[in-house]
Scaffold this active site. Structure first.
Site, short mmCIF file in Angstrom:
data_model
loop_
_atom_site.label_atom_id
_atom_site.label_comp_id
_atom_site.label_asym_id
_atom_site.label_seq_id
_atom_site.Cartn_x
_atom_site.Cartn_y
_atom_site.Cartn_z
N HIS A 272 -6.21 -5.84 6.53
CA HIS A 272 -6.66 -7.32 5.86
C HIS A 272 -6.98 -8.16 6.71
CE1 HIS A 272 -3.00 -5.65 2.50
NE2 HIS A 272 -4.48 -5.29 2.15
N LYS B 290 1.05 -5.53 -10.03
CA LYS B 290 2.69 -4.37 -9.47
C LYS B 290 3.41 -4.91 -9.07
CE LYS B 290 -1.29 -3.24 -6.43
NZ LYS B 290 -2.34 -3.45 -4.52
N ARG C 112 -12.35 0.84 2.39
CA ARG C 112 -11.40 1.59 3.09
C ARG C 112 -12.09 3.03 3.45
NH1 ARG C 112 -5.77 0.88 1.51
NH2 ARG C 112 -7.20 0.52 -0.66
N SER D 174 -1.11 -1.38 1.87
CA SER D 174 0.47 -2.15 1.26
C SER D 174 1.57 -1.27 1.25
CB SER D 174 0.54 -3.34 1.02
OG SER D 174 -0.82 -4.22 1.60
N1 COA Z 1 -6.86 -2.44 5.57
C1 COA Z 1 -5.66 -1.79 4.66
N2 COA Z 1 -5.52 -2.51 3.55
C2 COA Z 1 -5.94 -2.51 2.46
C3 COA Z 1 -7.19 -3.20 2.77
C4 COA Z 1 -7.24 -3.27 4.17
N3 COA Z 1 -9.27 -3.47 4.67
N4 COA Z 1 -8.00 -3.51 1.82
C5 COA Z 1 -7.49 -3.22 0.84
N5 COA Z 1 -5.59 -2.45 1.49
C6 COA Z 1 -4.92 -2.10 0.61
C7 COA Z 1 -4.10 -2.83 0.24
O1 COA Z 1 -3.39 -2.92 1.25
C8 COA Z 1 -3.53 -2.44 -1.74
O2 COA Z 1 -2.22 -1.25 -0.90
P1 COA Z 1 -1.37 -1.00 -1.59
O3 COA Z 1 -1.80 -1.01 -3.72
O4 COA Z 1 -0.80 0.24 -1.89
O5 COA Z 1 -0.49 -1.97 -2.11
C9 COA Z 1 -5.10 -2.43 -1.69
O6 COA Z 1 -5.63 -1.74 -1.17
C10 COA Z 1 -5.79 -2.57 -3.06
O7 COA Z 1 -5.54 -4.24 -3.33
P2 COA Z 1 -5.34 -5.25 -2.85
O8 COA Z 1 -6.73 -5.92 -2.22
O9 COA Z 1 -3.84 -6.63 -2.63
O10 COA Z 1 -6.09 -5.71 -4.41
P3 COA Z 1 -5.48 -5.20 -5.49
O11 COA Z 1 -6.17 -3.94 -6.10
O12 COA Z 1 -4.34 -5.39 -5.61
O13 COA Z 1 -6.38 -6.47 -6.75
C11 COA Z 1 -6.72 -9.24 -6.89
C12 COA Z 1 -5.56 -8.01 -6.10
C13 COA Z 1 -6.12 -10.41 -6.42
C14 COA Z 1 -7.95 -9.16 -6.28
C15 COA Z 1 -6.76 -8.52 -8.49
O14 COA Z 1 -5.43 -8.36 -9.46
C16 COA Z 1 -7.07 -9.81 -9.56
O15 COA Z 1 -8.04 -10.46 -9.16
N6 COA Z 1 -6.15 -10.31 -9.74
C17 COA Z 1 -6.46 -12.16 -10.55
C18 COA Z 1 -6.94 -11.75 -11.98
C19 COA Z 1 -7.98 -11.39 -11.84
O16 COA Z 1 -9.46 -11.99 -12.29
N7 COA Z 1 -8.81 -9.89 -12.91
C20 COA Z 1 -9.81 -9.98 -13.25
C21 COA Z 1 -10.61 -9.10 -12.20
S1 COA Z 1 -10.95 -7.23 -12.91
#
Ligand code: COA
Length: 161
Positions: free
Chosen positions: A17, A41, A90, A128
């Site tokens: 990240h 989650k 990724r 994560s």
């Molecule tokens: N390096 C390492 N890990 C990474 C990464 C990177 N560059 N990019 C993503 N990841 C991992 C994260 O650690 C996470 O891993 P995990 O699933 O093991 O926890 C996974 O990839 C994706 O997680 P994250 O990037 O946190 O995104 P998310 O899918 O949890 O989405 C939001 C989070 C906030 C973007 C999304 O839930 C959101 O927009 N929420 C608001 C509600 C909303 O508007 N919804 C409508 C949208 S359709």
């Protein structure tokens, strides 16, 4: 001023990240890291803990601010006066989900763009969840997360064991 939001659950923030945040911060005047309060989650760290860990990790990044948010991402982006969302890609497996979310956000708010940055190769398979799994079993994650996160993980798993 050009602002973008880098959103995520950050449970916890990893070096993957941080790599995205550091590179995205070079493209805009201000990068706001948006830590989502409630996602689908089951989070290990509370919102306050996740925000504090992200703040500690980016303390030395000059143009990066960290905020928690609830509700729709596009509403948060608008409330911050930002014009874009940053997401990291990724592997090919991320593409379909990210494309779906991109299309939904575009439908909800057509004027907000999404910028995708490809992850640096040594973080391609980092997540994560995998960090938490290794840490929960006593393995070292020191090369995958910032030092504050490593300490927080040790403390959390000592408390829950
Ligand atoms: N390096 C390492 N890990 C990474 C990464 C990177 N560059 N990019 C993503 N990841 C991992 C994260 O650690 C996470 O891993 P995990 O699933 O093991 O926890 C996974 O990839 C994706 O997680 P994250 O990037 O946190 O995104 P998310 O899918 O949890 O989405 C939001 C989070 C906030 C973007 C999304 O839930 C959101 O927009 N929420 C608001 C509600 C909303 O508007 N919804 C409508 C949208 S359709």
């Amino acid at each position: 001023m050009k602002r973008a939001v880098y959103p995520g659950t950050f449970d916890p923030i990893t070096k993957g990240h941080l790599d995205i945040a550091q590179r995205a911060a070079k493209l805009v005047d201000e990068l706001i890291i948006g830590v989502a309060a409630d996602t689908y989650k089951h989070n290990l760290f509370s919102l306050d803990e996740r925000v504090a860990l992200v703040r500690a990790a980016v303390a030395e990044f000059a143009n990066v601010r960290v905020e928690g948010f609830e509700g729709l991402l596009v509403d948060f982006v608008r409330s911050q006066g930002a014009c874009a969302i940053v997401r990291g890609l990724r592997a090919v497996s991320d593409f379909e989900y990210e494309f779906q979310v991109y299309l939904m956000n575009k439908r909800l708010s057509p004027q907000i763009e999404t910028i995708f940055l490809m992850t640096t190769d040594n973080y391609t398979f980092l997540s994560s969840s995998i960090v938490k799994r290794v840490a929960s079993l006593g393995g070292s994650v020191s090369n995958l997360v910032p030092p504050e996160v490593e300490s927080a993980l040790k403390l959390k798993f000592r408390q829950t064991s």
